[in-house]
Motif scaffolding. Structure first.
Motif, PDB file in Angstrom:
ATOM      1  N   GLN A 179      -6.139  14.920  -5.795  1.00  0.00           N
ATOM      2  CA  GLN A 179      -5.032  15.821  -6.097  1.00  0.00           C
ATOM      3  C   GLN A 179      -4.872  16.885  -5.023  1.00  0.00           C
ATOM      4  O   GLN A 179      -3.797  17.436  -4.835  1.00  0.00           O
ATOM      5  N   GLU A 180      -5.942  17.182  -4.307  1.00  0.00           N
ATOM      6  CA  GLU A 180      -5.887  18.181  -3.248  1.00  0.00           C
ATOM      7  C   GLU A 180      -6.672  17.671  -2.052  1.00  0.00           C
ATOM      8  O   GLU A 180      -7.627  16.900  -2.195  1.00  0.00           O
ATOM      9  N   LYS A 238       0.834  -1.212   0.000  1.00  0.00           N
ATOM     10  CA  LYS A 238       0.000   0.000   0.000  1.00  0.00           C
ATOM     11  C   LYS A 238       0.868   1.261   0.000  1.00  0.00           C
ATOM     12  O   LYS A 238       0.565   2.231  -0.708  1.00  0.00           O
ATOM     13  N   THR A 239       1.944   1.232   0.785  1.00  0.00           N
ATOM     14  CA  THR A 239       2.815   2.405   0.869  1.00  0.00           C
ATOM     15  C   THR A 239       3.464   2.700  -0.477  1.00  0.00           C
ATOM     16  O   THR A 239       3.572   3.866  -0.887  1.00  0.00           O
ATOM     17  N   TYR A 240       3.897   1.653  -1.172  1.00  0.00           N
ATOM     18  CA  TYR A 240       4.525   1.869  -2.475  1.00  0.00           C
ATOM     19  C   TYR A 240       3.546   2.521  -3.459  1.00  0.00           C
ATOM     20  O   TYR A 240       3.911   3.425  -4.212  1.00  0.00           O
ATOM     21  N   LEU A 241       2.288   2.066  -3.430  1.00  0.00           N
ATOM     22  CA  LEU A 241       1.278   2.664  -4.318  1.00  0.00           C
ATOM     23  C   LEU A 241       1.059   4.135  -3.980  1.00  0.00           C
ATOM     24  O   LEU A 241       0.834   4.958  -4.865  1.00  0.00           O
ATOM     25  N   ARG A 242       1.144   4.489  -2.688  1.00  0.00           N
ATOM     26  CA  ARG A 242       0.967   5.884  -2.293  1.00  0.00           C
ATOM     27  C   ARG A 242       2.190   6.723  -2.660  1.00  0.00           C
ATOM     28  O   ARG A 242       2.093   7.946  -2.792  1.00  0.00           O
ATOM     29  N   MET A 243       3.354   6.074  -2.790  1.00  0.00           N
ATOM     30  CA  MET A 243       4.581   6.802  -3.121  1.00  0.00           C
ATOM     31  C   MET A 243       4.659   7.196  -4.593  1.00  0.00           C
ATOM     32  O   MET A 243       5.493   8.027  -4.982  1.00  0.00           O
ATOM     33  N   LEU A 244       3.788   6.607  -5.418  1.00  0.00           N
ATOM     34  CA  LEU A 244       3.788   6.979  -6.835  1.00  0.00           C
ATOM     35  C   LEU A 244       3.468   8.464  -6.969  1.00  0.00           C
ATOM     36  O   LEU A 244       2.689   9.013  -6.183  1.00  0.00           O
ATOM     37  N   PRO A 245       4.049   9.145  -7.958  1.00  0.00           N
ATOM     38  CA  PRO A 245       3.805  10.587  -8.109  1.00  0.00           C
ATOM     39  C   PRO A 245       2.341  10.926  -8.357  1.00  0.00           C
ATOM     40  O   PRO A 245       1.906  12.035  -8.090  1.00  0.00           O
ATOM     41  N   GLY A 246       1.604   9.998  -8.873  1.00  0.00           N
ATOM     42  CA  GLY A 246       0.165  10.167  -9.063  1.00  0.00           C
ATOM     43  C   GLY A 246      -0.517   8.854  -8.758  1.00  0.00           C
ATOM     44  O   GLY A 246       0.114   7.800  -8.740  1.00  0.00           O
ATOM     45  N   PRO A 247      -1.822   8.848  -8.481  1.00  0.00           N
ATOM     46  CA  PRO A 247      -2.516   7.601  -8.173  1.00  0.00           C
ATOM     47  C   PRO A 247      -2.494   6.654  -9.361  1.00  0.00           C
ATOM     48  O   PRO A 247      -2.368   7.088 -10.516  1.00  0.00           O
ATOM     49  N   LEU A 248      -2.604   5.375  -9.088  1.00  0.00           N
ATOM     50  CA  LEU A 248      -2.539   4.374 -10.153  1.00  0.00           C
ATOM     51  C   LEU A 248      -3.622   4.605 -11.201  1.00  0.00           C
ATOM     52  O   LEU A 248      -3.429   4.297 -12.384  1.00  0.00           O
TER      53      LEU A 248
END
Length: 612
Positions: free
Chosen positions: A539-540, A453-463
């Motif tokens: 995004q916000e 889950k953390t790795y998915l949140r670390m992406l610059p934008g959501p999947l």
């Protein structure tokens, strides 16, 4: 003990014992009369109470039916629709039940009150009338007999014979009345066994019919009750999830309000005091003002926050220039002058603070112009959709499905943050990522799921990308489930290739998790709660975005439930008249670079000696 029988033969003897037996019958009739009289009174009170109760319940049902839930946002989830409809369903059930109650009440007079009154009047009343006649004849016969007994034997034989005949006639008449009275007493005592009890049975049957109708209503209501219970629980779960998010956002706003501003169509907005010149002098009027740099349009609305209403008409003007007001040129603080197009002289505005004045002057390109755009785009993260990213997700999924698929609270129970970060740093090492090794059994499942889950949140934008986020939310708000599935299906196939591939891998895994929900207690709805805010990260940070989480969850639920269809075929695009299609067309006209196209920097850390 029962009442002694009254023999007709005893009427001729009229013995004291006969009179005692007759007295006991008369006493019983009187008790029955009083009891029925009281029962009629109580029955009428019961009917009146039912009418009052029915009236109160109808009023209650009417209040339920008139109230309409209004949700926050522009659409409702299926659960919210079910809950909103519940009050009308409750009202309908209560109304139906009270209709049956009124039928019972209307029948009560006919089946209970009227028969009891009739029995009391026609039977007991008639017995009382016969008793009066019997008592009268008894007194009359006894008087004649006493008079006859006092006749002198010296009277003429003719007179004595005539007196004897008269007494015989009186005695015969008395016997006949006595027989009629005994007959009537017996008749009433026997009749009360059915004419008195039968109305009570009929009334109780009406009550049973009413209660049985309630039972049938309860059975018919059972399915909706089950659905409503699930919807209430789902809504409560979503509330618990969003409450913490809203509280966290509120805390951020308290700590640093200027850094938590929401995206706005205006370059600057807020309250300003505007100097107005009147014939009796000058006054400062509070306005809510907005400014748009591209059109240089200023909108000013005189507004009183205390009363919560406008105190004048809205005014629209256009900016020519903005100049900071020198402190020594005016008694008020935080002032600046605004020169307007086609209007003079300039107007003086007062900001709420020195910082607020600086922001207004910057926005209006005043003396110290600094371009003040709204929030920058999200900063780049420390993860990307490359071979390393796919390796991390694949290894985490493999570990979970191999040895943790049945763990209760899978993906809900959070691992220790330091351990999660340590595992991620190892997995993100290029050397480790290229190895076809599994994650060591030394790592707990909750640490592995938290790392995913953390790795998915670390992406610059959501999947599922910012670009299509609003479209996914709109799709979840459609009324028809079939239409929702079609729209989401289309949107998935518009995602960048790498995003879609990783989403496919993840959803296939979550479907396997949901298939084992009896053991791990993670249903599709629970997984939607966990992954919705991650896969459709806003995004916000705003309250509106947090309230949209419930629709993000629905999107994830739909994809999990239909994952094979979602990724197997390319769907037909909606017709051009579709609102979603139009919104997509507008978004693709100025399509931003996808997550896979953005330049990303991978954050590398040295891995520990622990095996992966």
């Amino acid at each position: 003990m029962g009442l002694p029988p009254l023999e007709f033969s005893d009427c001729y003897l009229d013995s004291p014992q006969f009179r005692e037996r007759l007295k006991s019958h008369e006493t019983e009739l009187e008790k029955t009369n009083k009891f029925i009289k009281e029962l009629i009174k109580d029955g009428k009170s019961l009917v009146a109470a039912h009418k009052t109760l029915s009236s109160a319940k109808r009023k209650f049902a009417g209040s339920l039916n008139e109230f309409k839930f209004r949700c926050i946002g522009d659409a409702e989830t299926d659960d919210e629709i079910c809950i909103a409809r519940s009050l009308q369903e409750f009202a309908a059930v209560l109304g139906n039940l009270e209709d049956e109650r009124m039928r019972m009440i209307e029948n009560a007079g006919e089946v209970l009150i009227t028969p009891l009154e009739k029995f009391r009047k026609e039977q007991i009343g008639a017995a009382k009338e016969v008793k009066k006649k019997y008592d009268k004849e008894t007194e009359k016969y006894c008087s004649v007999l006493e008079k006859h007994m006092n006749l002198s034997s010296k009277k003429k034989e003719v007179h004595l014979h005539e007196a004897d005949n008269q007494v015989d006639q009186m005695r015969q008449h008395f016997y006949e009345v006595s027989l009629e009275y005994v007959l009537k007493v017996h008749e009433v005592q026997e009749r009360k066994m059915f004419e008195f009890v039968e109305p009570l049975l009929a009334f109780l049957q009406g009550l049973f019919t009413f209660y049985h109708h309630g039972y049938e209503l309860a059975k018919d209501f059972s399915d909706f009750k089950t659905q409503l219970t699930i919807s209430i629980q789902n809504t409560r779960d979503r509330f618990e999830g969003t409450r913490s998010e809203v509280e966290a956002l509120m805390k951020k706003m308290k700590e640093n309000p200027h850094e938590q501003q929401t995206l706005s169509p205006y370059t600057m907005e807020g309250y300003l005091y505007i100097q107005e010149k009147r014939h009796f002098g000058t006054s400062w009027v509070k306005h809510y003002c907005t400014y748009q740099r591209d059109t240089r349009q200023i909108t000013m609305v005189p507004f009183d926050q205390k009363s919560g209403g406008k105190v004048g008409e809205e005014e629209v003007v256009f900016l020519k220039s903005c100049i900071r007001r020198k402190t020594d040129s005016i008694e008020k603080r935080f002032c600046f002058d605004v020169e307007l197009v086609d209007r003079s002289p300039a107007i003086t505005m007062q900001a709420l603070s020195e910082e607020d004045r600086r922001l207004w002057i910057e926005a209006m390109d005043g003396r110290e112009p600094v371009y003040n755009s709204n929030k920058d785009s999200q900063s780049e993260g420390s993860a990307q959709l490359d071979s390393i990213g796919f390796s991390i997700i694949r290894k985490c999924i493999q570990a979970v499905e191999t040895r943790g698929i049945n763990d209760q609270g899978l993906y809900r129970i959070v691992g220790v943050n330091s351990r999660v970060q340590k595992l991620l740093s190892i997995l993100m090492d290029p050397k480790i990522a290229t190895e076809e090794t599994e994650i060591s059994t030394d790592w707990e499942i909750k640490t592995i799921t938290s790392a995913l889950k953390t790795y998915l949140r670390m992406l610059p934008g959501p999947l599922m990308t910012y670009q299509f986020q609003r479209s996914f939310i709109k799709a979840a708000k459609l009324e028809s489930q079939e239409t929702r599935i079609k729209e989401i299906h289309c949107l998935i196939h518009r995602l960048p290739e790498k995003n879609r591939q990783m989403l496919n891998m993840l959803m296939k895994h979550l479907a396997n998790v949901a298939a084992n929900h009896k053991q791990n207690l993670m249903t599709v709805a629970n997984l939607g709660v966990v992954f919705g805010p991650t896969l459709l990260r806003p995004q916000e940070e705003t309250v509106a975005a947090i309230l949209d989480i419930k629709f993000q969850n629905i999107v994830v639920e739909i994809i999990i439930e239909n994952h094979e269809k979602m990724f197997s075929t390319v769907p037909e695009m909606p017709q051009p008249n579709s609102q979603l299609h139009l919104s997509r067309k507008r978004s693709t006209d100025s399509k931003p670079p996808s997550c896979s196209e953005r330049p990303l920097t991978l954050f590398h850390t040295s891995h520990s000696a622990e095996k992966v």
